[in-house]
Motif scaffolding. Sequence first.
Motif, PDB file in Angstrom:
ATOM      1  N   TYR A 251      11.397 -19.204  12.860  1.00 44.42           N
ATOM      2  CA  TYR A 251      12.753 -19.345  12.644  1.00 44.42           C
ATOM      3  C   TYR A 251      13.133 -18.273  12.020  1.00 44.42           C
ATOM      4  O   TYR A 251      12.182 -17.156  11.630  1.00 44.42           O
TER       5      TYR A 251
ATOM      6  N   GLU B 131      20.900 -21.936   7.060  1.00 40.79           N
ATOM      7  CA  GLU B 131      20.390 -22.512   8.410  1.00 40.79           C
ATOM      8  C   GLU B 131      19.518 -23.833   8.127  1.00 40.79           C
ATOM      9  O   GLU B 131      18.784 -23.873   7.310  1.00 40.79           O
ATOM     10  N   ASP B 132      19.370 -24.617   9.226  1.00 40.13           N
ATOM     11  CA  ASP B 132      18.749 -25.954   9.227  1.00 40.13           C
ATOM     12  C   ASP B 132      17.249 -25.401  10.010  1.00 40.13           C
ATOM     13  O   ASP B 132      17.525 -24.742  11.077  1.00 40.13           O
ATOM     14  N   TYR B 133      16.053 -25.611   9.465  1.00 46.20           N
ATOM     15  CA  TYR B 133      14.992 -25.211  10.049  1.00 46.20           C
ATOM     16  C   TYR B 133      13.887 -25.934   9.621  1.00 46.20           C
ATOM     17  O   TYR B 133      13.884 -26.743   8.331  1.00 46.20           O
TER      18      TYR B 133
ATOM     19  N   ASN C 244      18.111 -18.044   2.310  1.00 45.99           N
ATOM     20  CA  ASN C 244      18.904 -18.622   3.491  1.00 45.99           C
ATOM     21  C   ASN C 244      20.352 -18.596   3.329  1.00 45.99           C
ATOM     22  O   ASN C 244      21.084 -19.477   3.209  1.00 45.99           O
TER      23      ASN C 244
END
Length: 67
Positions: free
Chosen positions: A6, A34-36, A30
Amino acid sequence: TDFDGYTLVESFSGLDLGEDRGRLDLGVQNLLNEDYITYYSQSGTTRDNRFFAGRGRTITLRWSGTY
């Protein structure tokens, strides 16, 4: 182990407020929110209790001074 990876954008800056006023620092982790899935969740385990997402945008403001 398998790891998809990511990419996160982070920003850190500081401002010297003068000799008697200290220093002000700002950090944003972040930045793009972002979704990770974290590295530790993606690699090495298949147990549900260790599978979790990474942190969202986090802002830190710090003042430091000497006396």
